[in-house]
Design an enzyme around this catalytic site. Structure first.
Site, PDB file in Angstrom:
ATOM      1  N   ASP A 170     -14.867  39.772  -5.554  1.00 29.43           N
ATOM      2  CA  ASP A 170     -14.996  38.397  -5.990  1.00 29.43           C
ATOM      3  C   ASP A 170     -14.881  38.427  -7.512  1.00 29.43           C
ATOM      4  O   ASP A 170     -15.118  39.452  -8.146  1.00 29.43           O
ATOM      5  CB  ASP A 170     -16.362  37.849  -5.556  1.00 29.43           C
ATOM      6  CG  ASP A 170     -16.603  36.445  -6.061  1.00 29.43           C
ATOM      7  OD1 ASP A 170     -15.690  35.601  -5.936  1.00 29.43           O
ATOM      8  OD2 ASP A 170     -17.702  36.194  -6.587  1.00 29.43           O
ATOM      9  N   ASP A 225     -15.977  35.573 -10.173  1.00 30.56           N
ATOM     10  CA  ASP A 225     -17.108  35.016 -10.923  1.00 30.56           C
ATOM     11  C   ASP A 225     -18.426  35.616 -10.450  1.00 30.56           C
ATOM     12  O   ASP A 225     -18.755  35.557  -9.271  1.00 30.56           O
ATOM     13  CB  ASP A 225     -17.151  33.499 -10.764  1.00 30.56           C
ATOM     14  CG  ASP A 225     -15.922  32.814 -11.336  1.00 30.56           C
ATOM     15  OD1 ASP A 225     -15.361  33.319 -12.325  1.00 30.56           O
ATOM     16  OD2 ASP A 225     -15.512  31.767 -10.793  1.00 30.56           O
ATOM     17  N   THR A 238     -10.743  35.226  -4.922  1.00 30.24           N
ATOM     18  CA  THR A 238     -11.640  34.281  -5.573  1.00 30.24           C
ATOM     19  C   THR A 238     -11.368  32.837  -5.173  1.00 30.24           C
ATOM     20  O   THR A 238     -10.211  32.414  -5.103  1.00 30.24           O
ATOM     21  CB  THR A 238     -11.553  34.439  -7.115  1.00 30.24           C
ATOM     22  OG1 THR A 238     -12.423  33.511  -7.749  1.00 30.24           O
ATOM     23  CG2 THR A 238     -10.139  34.266  -7.649  1.00 30.24           C
TER      24      THR A 238
END
Length: 176
Positions: free
Chosen positions: A8, A10, A54
Site C-alpha cells: 500500500d 499511504d 493504492t
C-alpha cells in the site's frame, strides 16, 4: 515464477495524516516514511519484485487530476531508486470510494492483475498495508499479509514499519 511484495502507499511508504501533510495531492506533499526506501531495497535484494497497489479516490472525487497522481508516483519511484530499491509498477484505483469497483481495495483486482502480468506466484507473495482494506485485499488475492501499525486487522504478521517487515521477510529467505 517470481515472488512479490505488494505495498500500500499511504501510511506504508509515505506520510499521510501527519503534522506535515494530511493527504498527498501533489508531489511536494510526498514524504517517504523513515526506512521505507531501505525496506524496498531489502526486499529487492532478497529477490522480491515490489509493486505498489493504492486506492486513490481523490481522483474520482475531483481533488486531484490523474496526471498529478502520476507525477506523485514518479517522484516516489525516483526517491526509492536513489536508495537502491525498485518499484516494478504502481497500480492504482482512481475511482471514487463508493464506485463499487473490484479494483478498489478491499477488492483484489490490482494484485491479481499485477501477478498475472508479471508471472508472480501469489502464494509466495506478501501484501503489506496499514488498513483493514489492504489486509482483506491480500487475503482475497491469496497472499500472506502483513500489517504496518498497531491496530489488529487479522493480518498474518504485524510490524511497526515497512523496514521492520522487510527485515523479517529477508530473514525468512535466509532461513530457507
Amino acid at each position: 515464477m517470481m515472488k512479490a511484495v505488494f505495498l500500500d502507499r499511504d501510511g506504508v511508504i509515505n506520510e499521510v495524516l501527519t503534522e506535515r501533510v494530511r493527504f498527498v495531492n501533489n508531489p511536494s506533499q510526498l514524504y517517504l516514511l523513515a526506512g521505507a526506501a531501505e525496506g524496498v531495497r531489502i526486499l529487492c535484494d532478497k529477490g522480491y519484485k515490489v509493486f505498489v497497489v493504492t486506492n486513490q479516490g481523490g481522483v474520482g472525487l475531483g481533488y486531484m487530476k490523474e496526471a498529478v497522481l502520476k507525477d506523485i508516483h514518479r517522484k516516489m519511484v525516483e526517491e526509492i531508486e536513489k536508495a537502491g530499491g525498485k518499484i516494478e509498477e504502481v497500480a492504482y484505483c482512481a475511482h471514487s470510494p463508493h464506485a463499487g469497483c473490484e479494483c478498489r481495495k478491499p477488492g483484489s483486482l490490482m494484485i491479481t492483475d499485477l501477478a498475472e502480468r508479471h508471472g508472480i506466484t501469489i502464494e509466495e507473495s506478501y501484501m503489506i498495508g496499514d488498513r483493514d482494506v489492504d489486509i482483506m485485499a491480500g487475503k482475497k488475492a491469496g497472499t500472506k499479509t502483513i500489517l504496518v501499525g498497531s491496530t489488529d486487522h487479522g493480518a498474518d504478521m504485524n510490524f511497526p514499519s515497512l523496514l521492520d517487515a522487510a527485515k523479517w521477510i529477508g530473514g525468512q529467505q535466509e532461513s530457507r
